[in-house]
Design a protein around this motif. Structure first.
Motif, mmCIF file in Angstrom:
data_model
loop_
_atom_site.group_PDB
_atom_site.id
_atom_site.type_symbol
_atom_site.label_atom_id
_atom_site.label_comp_id
_atom_site.label_asym_id
_atom_site.label_seq_id
_atom_site.Cartn_x
_atom_site.Cartn_y
_atom_site.Cartn_z
ATOM 1 N N HIS A 85 0.837 -1.206 0.000
ATOM 2 C CA HIS A 85 0.000 0.000 0.000
ATOM 3 C C HIS A 85 0.872 1.257 0.000
ATOM 4 C CE1 HIS A 85 -3.323 2.677 1.237
ATOM 5 N NE2 HIS A 85 -2.404 3.244 1.985
ATOM 6 N N GLU A 86 1.852 1.303 0.885
ATOM 7 C CA GLU A 86 2.714 2.483 0.983
ATOM 8 C C GLU A 86 3.596 2.642 -0.249
ATOM 9 O OE1 GLU A 86 2.767 5.024 3.453
ATOM 10 O OE2 GLU A 86 0.840 4.013 3.651
ATOM 11 N N TYR A 87 4.055 1.529 -0.808
ATOM 12 C CA TYR A 87 4.862 1.575 -2.027
ATOM 13 C C TYR A 87 4.057 2.224 -3.154
ATOM 14 C CZ TYR A 87 7.560 0.005 -6.058
ATOM 15 O OH TYR A 87 8.282 -0.038 -7.218
ATOM 16 N N ILE A 88 2.832 1.759 -3.345
ATOM 17 C CA ILE A 88 1.971 2.314 -4.394
ATOM 18 C C ILE A 88 1.688 3.790 -4.119
ATOM 19 C CG2 ILE A 88 -0.369 2.243 -5.369
ATOM 20 C CD1 ILE A 88 -0.193 -0.851 -4.963
ATOM 21 N N ARG A 89 1.384 4.105 -2.870
ATOM 22 C CA ARG A 89 1.060 5.482 -2.497
ATOM 23 C C ARG A 89 2.220 6.433 -2.780
ATOM 24 N NH1 ARG A 89 1.571 9.013 1.520
ATOM 25 N NH2 ARG A 89 2.860 7.660 2.797
ATOM 26 N N PRO A 99 -1.957 7.558 4.109
ATOM 27 C CA PRO A 99 -0.870 6.830 4.757
ATOM 28 C C PRO A 99 -1.440 5.857 5.795
ATOM 29 C CG PRO A 99 -0.432 9.191 4.759
ATOM 30 C CD PRO A 99 -1.838 9.003 4.277
ATOM 31 N N VAL A 100 -0.809 4.712 5.902
ATOM 32 C CA VAL A 100 -1.258 3.718 6.876
ATOM 33 C C VAL A 100 -0.788 4.141 8.257
ATOM 34 C CG1 VAL A 100 -1.051 1.321 7.619
ATOM 35 C CG2 VAL A 100 -1.218 1.862 5.199
ATOM 36 N N THR A 101 -1.708 4.148 9.185
ATOM 37 C CA THR A 101 -1.360 4.401 10.575
ATOM 38 C C THR A 101 -1.770 3.176 11.390
ATOM 39 O OG1 THR A 101 -3.474 5.491 10.978
ATOM 40 C CG2 THR A 101 -1.623 6.906 10.400
#
Length: 133
Positions: A85-89, A99-101
């Motif tokens: 998810h963060e890579y794509i974001r 952002p994932v928290t």
């Protein structure tokens, strides 16, 4: 984030390359990472067996991978989902992705689970938690 295009491109290339090289080394067994904690203490750490578990997973032997280190599945799969998810974001600058928290409760719970796993896999009654058990 648009001003950091060169950083996003570099990260977008280097990160998958690093993962691919790690996977190739795991499957070919050319890179075996020693566990210094095990060497020093004779005890298993929470990560002992993870390299062999990844190699077994890449070969499709999921049961053996689980035997090497069950935490790879219990914590590794959610961690990989967050990482993707963060890579794509970041790399593709997808602004609709937040952002994932991770809530403090989850972090605390994961810490307790890891410490319990670490202790239990070193007790003879729970030898099934030892790498390859």
């Amino acid at each position: 984030m648009r001003g950091n295009l060169h950083k996003r491109i570099l990260f977008g290339i280097l990160f998958p390359a690093f993962i691919a090289i790690g996977c190739l080394c795991a499957v070919s067994k050319t890179l075996v990472l020693p566990c210094y904690f095990r060497d020093l203490t004779g005890l298993y750490c929470p990560g002992c067996g993870s390299g062999r578990a990844v190699a077994a997973t890449l070969r499709g032997d999921f049961l053996q991978a689980f035997r090497w280190n069950p935490m790879l599945y219990l914590l590794g799969i959610p961690s990989m989902a967050v990482l993707i998810h963060e890579y794509i974001r970041v790399v593709f600058d997808v602004r609709s992705l937040k952002p994932v928290t991770v809530p403090d409760r989850v972090t605390g719970g994961v810490t307790v689970v890891l410490i319990a796993f670490w202790i239990l896999r070193n007790i003879p009654w729970f030898s099934f938690l030892a790498p390859g058990g």
